[in-house]
Design an enzyme around this catalytic site. Structure first.
Site, PDB file in Angstrom:
ATOM      1  N   ASP A  17       0.824  -1.211   0.000  1.00  0.00           N
ATOM      2  CA  ASP A  17       0.000   0.000   0.000  1.00  0.00           C
ATOM      3  C   ASP A  17       0.858   1.262   0.000  1.00  0.00           C
ATOM      4  O   ASP A  17       0.640   2.168  -0.804  1.00  0.00           O
ATOM      5  CB  ASP A  17      -0.965   0.001   1.193  1.00  0.00           C
ATOM      6  CG  ASP A  17      -0.335  -0.542   2.465  1.00  0.00           C
ATOM      7  OD1 ASP A  17       0.905  -0.477   2.595  1.00  0.00           O
ATOM      8  OD2 ASP A  17      -1.082  -1.036   3.325  1.00  0.00           O
ATOM      9  N   GLU A 273       1.204  -6.422  -4.505  1.00  0.00           N
ATOM     10  CA  GLU A 273       0.776  -5.601  -5.638  1.00  0.00           C
ATOM     11  C   GLU A 273       1.897  -4.762  -6.227  1.00  0.00           C
ATOM     12  O   GLU A 273       2.130  -4.805  -7.439  1.00  0.00           O
ATOM     13  CB  GLU A 273      -0.381  -4.692  -5.220  1.00  0.00           C
ATOM     14  CG  GLU A 273      -0.901  -3.833  -6.352  1.00  0.00           C
ATOM     15  CD  GLU A 273      -2.259  -3.217  -6.075  1.00  0.00           C
ATOM     16  OE1 GLU A 273      -2.494  -2.076  -6.504  1.00  0.00           O
ATOM     17  OE2 GLU A 273      -3.113  -3.883  -5.448  1.00  0.00           O
TER      18      GLU A 273
END
Length: 377
Positions: A17, A273
Site C-alpha cells: 500500500d 501488488e
C-alpha cells in the site's frame, strides 16, 4: 491553477500500500506538476522505502511530495481538490467534514486493489458512498482498456531496456549489492510471503544442471529459506551454497534499486501488488505469490490474471506456466513444475517482453487519474 491532491494511506505489514501510494505521489508531482500531500499512519514502515524520511517529523517534503504523519491527534486542515483514499482506508472524521464544507466539492476517489477479474471494467469510475454532498467514486487499476491502468513512470521501459542492454551497468549495480554472478549462472530474485512450496523449488534449483544464484531481499520468506538451508540464522550479506544453488541475502532496498534488481534477473518471484507490477515492467518471466484470502478467493484473482497473461503462449508453454504458478500458490510440486517450465524458457522470455509492450501501450494510472479529475471539472 493545478489541482492539489491528498492521498491517504494506512500501512499494513507488506509494504504494497505504501509502495503504490509513494510511487503515485511522486509521479503526480514530477510529471503532472501537482501539489500532493501524502498522509501516512506509519512512518517507520515508510522509511524502508524512503531512507531519507525523518520518522519523528510530522510534516516534511520528500522528492517534491509533502509527507504528513496521520495520527489519532488530528489537526484541522483544508481538504484538497482531489482526495484519494488508497485501498478503501477510512478518512479521519474531521477531514470528511472539511471536504463537506468546501465551496467546490472535492473529487473523492477510492483507489482500489489491482485485479484482472472481468467485473473491474464495469465498476471502474462508478459512484460509491456519499458523505453529505460529497460523492466518492471507485477507481480500479487494471490490465486492460476501460480500467485505470498501472503505475508506470514516463520513460520507464526505455530506461529498463537500456539498462538490460548495458552489461557494465548491470555488473556495477549488482556489485553495489555485493553480488558477483559467475558466467552462465542464472539469476533469480525471491520476494514472497511464507510459503511451504519454497523447499521443493530450492531442491530443484540445487539439483539443476545449470547453476543458479538466488537473491533474497530480507523479508518474510527468509525463514523458509533458512529452514531449507538448515542454518541457525540467515542475515543480510550471508551466502550459502547447496549443490548448483547459491543463496544470497540482500538488504531491503529503495524502490529504484528494487526495479534494477528485477531488471538484472532472469526470473523474478514477487508478492503483493507493488512488486507484482514492477516485475511486469522488467520484461522477465515472473512468479507471483498472491496475498492469501479467506475461502481461497485469492485463487480466483490468480486465475483471472493467468487467463490474460498467457494469451499468445503455445498450449504447452501455457500449461507449464500455469502449473508453476498454481504449485507456488497451493503448496504443489514445485520441482516438477520448474522442470516443465524450463522446457519453454525461450518462449516465456519473449512473451514477457511482448506482454510488457502491450501494457506499456495503455494509459498509466497517474495519467488516468488526472484525466478523470479534469473531466469532472
Amino acid at each position: 491553477m493545478p489541482a492539489n491532491w491528498d492521498i491517504f494511506c494506512t500501512v499494513v505489514d507488506n509494504y504494497g500500500d505504501i509502495g503504490v501510494t509513494w510511487r503515485l505521489a511522486r509521479q503526480l508531482v514530477a510529471e503532472h506538476g501537482l501539489t500532493v500531500r501524502l498522509w501516512v499512519d506509519d512512518l517507520r514502515s515508510f522509511e524502508r522505502l524512503c531512507p531519507e524520511l525523518a520518522i519523528d517529523c510530522t510534516q516534511q517534503v520528500q522528492q517534491g511530495v509533502e509527507v504528513r504523519h496521520w495520527s489519532g491527534d488530528w489537526q484541522p486542515v483544508d481538504a484538497a481538490d482531489v482526495v484519494i483514499a488508497a485501498f478503501a482506508c477510512q478518512l479521519p472524521a474531521p477531514y470528511l467534514e472539511a471536504m463537506a464544507e468546501r465551496e467546490r466539492v472535492p473529487l473523492w476517489l477510492n483507489l482500489d486493489y489491482l485485479s484482472a477479474e472481468d467485473w473491474i471494467v464495469g465498476c471502474h469510475r462508478l459512484p460509491s458512498l456519499k458523505y453529505k454532498q460529497v460523492q466518492k467514486f471507485f477507481f480500479f487499476p487494471g490490465f486492460v482498456p476501460g480500467t485505470g491502468g498501472l503505475l508506470r513512470e514516463a520513460g520507464l521501459l526505455e530506461q529498463r531496456r537500456a539498462f538490460q542492454a548495458d552489461r557494465l551497468a548491470r555488473r556495477d549495480f549488482l556489485r553495489g549489492l555485493g553480488v558477483e554472478p559467475t558466467d552462465g549462472e542464472r539469476l533469480i530474485s525471491l520476494f514472497a510471503y511464507e510459503n511451504p512450496a519454497v523447499a521443493g523449488w530450492l531442491d530443484a534449483l540445487a539439483a539443476d544442471t545449470r547453476p543458479t544464484r538466488l537473491l533474497v531481499p530480507e523479508g518474510r520468506v527468509l525463514a523458509d529459506v533458512r529452514d531449507w538451508l538448515g542454518v541457525a540464522a540467515l542475515e543480510v550479506g550471508d551466502s550459502q551454497v547447496r549443490g548448483a544453488l547459491a543463496v544470497q541475502v540482500l538488504p531491503f532496498v529503495p524502490q529504484q534499486d528494487y526495479d534494477r534488481l528485477l531488471w538484472s534477473c532472469d526470473f523474478n518471484a514477487i508478492r503483493g501488488e507493488d512488486s507484482f507490477i514492477r516485475a511486469q515492467w522488467a520484461g522477465r518471466p515472473l512468479l507471483w505469490h498472491i496475498y492469501r484470502q479467506e475461502e481461497d478467493v485469492h485463487l480466483d484473482k490468480l486465475e483471472a490474471f493467468l487467463v490474460l497473461y498467457t494469451r499468445g503462449l503455445s498450449a504447452p508453454a501455457r500449461e507449464a506456466f500455469n502449473g508453476w504458478w498454481r504449485a507456488w500458490n497451493t503448496a504443489g510440486d514445485m520441482g516438477q513444475a520448474w522442470s516443465a517450465l524450463l522446457r519453454h524458457e525461450s518462449e516465456l522470455n519473449e512473451h514477457a517482453e511482448r506482454w510488457c509492450r502491450e501494457l506499456g501501450s495503455q494509459v498509466d494510472l497517474s495519467t488516468a487519474l488526472v484525466q478523470f479529475q479534469q473531466s469532472s471539472i
